[in-house]
Design a protein around this motif. Sequence first.
Motif, PDB file in Angstrom:
ATOM      1  N   LEU A  74       0.851  -1.220  -0.052  1.00  0.00           N
ATOM      2  CA  LEU A  74      -0.125   0.034  -0.073  1.00  0.00           C
ATOM      3  C   LEU A  74       0.883   1.409  -0.088  1.00  0.00           C
ATOM      4  CD1 LEU A  74      -2.793  -0.899   2.715  1.00  0.00           C
ATOM      5  CD2 LEU A  74      -2.741  -1.253   0.461  1.00  0.00           C
ATOM      6  N   TRP A  75       0.418   2.326  -0.502  1.00  0.00           N
ATOM      7  CA  TRP A  75       0.927   3.555  -0.761  1.00  0.00           C
ATOM      8  C   TRP A  75      -0.023   4.512  -0.571  1.00  0.00           C
ATOM      9  CZ3 TRP A  75       2.720  -0.160  -4.219  1.00  0.00           C
ATOM     10  CH2 TRP A  75       3.962  -0.390  -4.083  1.00  0.00           C
ATOM     11  N   CYS A  76       0.237   5.964  -0.121  1.00  0.00           N
ATOM     12  CA  CYS A  76      -0.969   6.943  -0.032  1.00  0.00           C
ATOM     13  C   CYS A  76      -0.467   8.155  -0.839  1.00  0.00           C
ATOM     14  CB  CYS A  76      -1.019   7.197   1.409  1.00  0.00           C
ATOM     15  SG  CYS A  76       0.511   7.834   2.528  1.00  0.00           S
ATOM     16  N   THR A  77      -1.233   8.989  -0.766  1.00  0.00           N
ATOM     17  CA  THR A  77      -1.140  10.327  -1.066  1.00  0.00           C
ATOM     18  C   THR A  77      -1.265  11.411  -0.086  1.00  0.00           C
ATOM     19  OG1 THR A  77      -3.577  10.914  -1.535  1.00  0.00           O
ATOM     20  CG2 THR A  77      -2.183   9.659  -3.445  1.00  0.00           C
ATOM     21  N   LEU A  91       4.671  16.951   4.209  1.00  0.00           N
ATOM     22  CA  LEU A  91       3.954  15.858   4.734  1.00  0.00           C
ATOM     23  C   LEU A  91       4.383  14.862   3.569  1.00  0.00           C
ATOM     24  CD1 LEU A  91       0.598  17.148   5.741  1.00  0.00           C
ATOM     25  CD2 LEU A  91       2.247  16.237   7.358  1.00  0.00           C
ATOM     26  N   ALA A  92       4.600  15.335   2.209  1.00  0.00           N
ATOM     27  CA  ALA A  92       4.907  14.434   1.233  1.00  0.00           C
ATOM     28  C   ALA A  92       6.198  13.808   1.067  1.00  0.00           C
ATOM     29  CB  ALA A  92       4.700  15.207  -0.081  1.00  0.00           C
ATOM     30  N   SER A  93       7.163  14.211   2.110  1.00  0.00           N
ATOM     31  CA  SER A  93       8.549  13.740   2.248  1.00  0.00           C
ATOM     32  C   SER A  93       8.617  12.220   2.877  1.00  0.00           C
ATOM     33  CB  SER A  93       9.288  14.647   3.006  1.00  0.00           C
ATOM     34  OG  SER A  93       8.891  14.603   4.168  1.00  0.00           O
ATOM     35  N   HIS A  94       7.497  11.841   3.428  1.00  0.00           N
ATOM     36  CA  HIS A  94       7.627  10.349   3.960  1.00  0.00           C
ATOM     37  C   HIS A  94       7.567   9.477   2.777  1.00  0.00           C
ATOM     38  CE1 HIS A  94       5.553   6.972   5.769  1.00  0.00           C
ATOM     39  NE2 HIS A  94       6.111   7.604   6.601  1.00  0.00           N
ATOM     40  N   PRO A  95       8.304   8.418   2.995  1.00  0.00           N
ATOM     41  CA  PRO A  95       8.795   7.377   1.814  1.00  0.00           C
ATOM     42  C   PRO A  95       7.408   6.754   1.356  1.00  0.00           C
ATOM     43  CG  PRO A  95       9.699   6.633   4.067  1.00  0.00           C
ATOM     44  CD  PRO A  95       9.410   7.984   4.075  1.00  0.00           C
ATOM     45  N   LYS A  96       6.231   6.678   2.122  1.00  0.00           N
ATOM     46  CA  LYS A  96       5.054   5.972   1.673  1.00  0.00           C
ATOM     47  C   LYS A  96       4.115   6.929   0.795  1.00  0.00           C
ATOM     48  CE  LYS A  96       4.862   1.558   2.689  1.00  0.00           C
ATOM     49  NZ  LYS A  96       4.320   0.643   1.681  1.00  0.00           N
ATOM     50  N   VAL A  97       4.388   8.340   0.862  1.00  0.00           N
ATOM     51  CA  VAL A  97       3.933   9.221  -0.026  1.00  0.00           C
ATOM     52  C   VAL A  97       4.231   9.455  -1.257  1.00  0.00           C
ATOM     53  CG1 VAL A  97       2.837  11.572  -0.109  1.00  0.00           C
ATOM     54  CG2 VAL A  97       3.012  10.380   2.020  1.00  0.00           C
ATOM     55  N   VAL A  98       3.306   9.119  -2.283  1.00  0.00           N
ATOM     56  CA  VAL A  98       4.021   9.013  -3.718  1.00  0.00           C
ATOM     57  C   VAL A  98       3.020  10.127  -4.711  1.00  0.00           C
ATOM     58  CG1 VAL A  98       4.615   6.464  -3.465  1.00  0.00           C
ATOM     59  CG2 VAL A  98       2.207   7.098  -4.327  1.00  0.00           C
ATOM     60  N   ALA A  99       2.228  10.709  -4.110  1.00  0.00           N
ATOM     61  CA  ALA A  99       1.546  11.691  -4.992  1.00  0.00           C
ATOM     62  C   ALA A  99       1.008  12.792  -4.157  1.00  0.00           C
ATOM     63  CB  ALA A  99       0.481  10.984  -5.850  1.00  0.00           C
ATOM     64  N   ARG A 127       1.413  23.440  -7.114  1.00  0.00           N
ATOM     65  CA  ARG A 127       2.870  24.154  -6.729  1.00  0.00           C
ATOM     66  C   ARG A 127       3.743  23.289  -5.738  1.00  0.00           C
ATOM     67  NH1 ARG A 127       0.906  30.494  -6.349  1.00  0.00           N
ATOM     68  NH2 ARG A 127       0.237  30.253  -8.565  1.00  0.00           N
ATOM     69  N   ALA A 128       2.844  22.890  -4.813  1.00  0.00           N
ATOM     70  CA  ALA A 128       3.672  21.636  -3.769  1.00  0.00           C
ATOM     71  C   ALA A 128       3.969  20.471  -4.534  1.00  0.00           C
ATOM     72  CB  ALA A 128       2.709  21.107  -2.940  1.00  0.00           C
ATOM     73  N   ALA A 129       3.346  19.738  -5.666  1.00  0.00           N
ATOM     74  CA  ALA A 129       3.596  18.838  -6.375  1.00  0.00           C
ATOM     75  C   ALA A 129       4.905  19.117  -7.065  1.00  0.00           C
ATOM     76  CB  ALA A 129       2.448  18.422  -7.456  1.00  0.00           C
TER      77      ALA A 129
END
Length: 259
Positions: A56-59, A81-89, A116-118
């Motif tokens: 499983l991964w998350c956004t 928050l997106a820097s976590h290795p399980k956050v892919v988008a 902009r964050a992406a």
Amino acid sequence: MLVDSHCHLDFPELRSQLPELLSRMAAAGVSHALTISTTLAGFAGVRELAQSQPNLWCTVGVHPDERRDGREAGIDELVGLASHPKVVAIGETGLDYFRVEGDTEWQRERFRAHIRAARACAKPLVIHTREAAADTLRILEEEGAREVGGVMHCFTESLEVARAAMRMGFFISFSGIVTFKNAKSIKEVAREVPLDRLLVETDAPYLAPVPHRGKTNEPAFVRHVAEEVANLKGVGLDELAQATTRNFFALFRDARPAP
Ligand SMILES: [Zn+2]
Ligand SMILES: [Zn+2]
């Protein structure tokens, strides 16, 4: 092997039966799933789910139907928050003029912040759009979203909209709606989207595909979506599964399939 590219496993009706969901996924040949964030308050729970399972991964993101609750997610906060290795988008984000009445400028501002964050963290976007296709495409273009790409999830728009999104490097994802008898125009679009641009999803717990229509949806049911799209395109289920799984891992570059 199939991947459910969009589900909400943190919603209570799914969260409460996770072990059973995972074993039904495995039995249906659904090897991986992406669980999608809709609120900042719920993000910790989403991340915890993704962390608990290798497949499983998350956004991270705030859904356009979520009214402003006093505080907007800033670009820096999303990137952090997106820097976590399980956050892919980043997402789901976008515009929804169907559900929200009155002034919608706050939706467009929030959408721009997500794009902009992406770009700042070089992760793709998961886009929700409803009765707002022209503005969605315009803002994606204006904000340079083609640099990161992404997916138009639960696609219900016209072929022209799909083509415009694909020209920006986006993938098109079909949900259980494509299995509904009265979804003629969506079936037409699914026929035309090339295999190398396609994803499949459930959007569980909503929108269960035929033959489970009206019941609680779950990732295992992405198989019915894939079967319908394969039929529409005149290819085998294996070929469609291979293509959509390859597309998933090409788009969500930070997701690594479990060995
Ligand atoms: Zn959505
Ligand atoms: Zn969703």
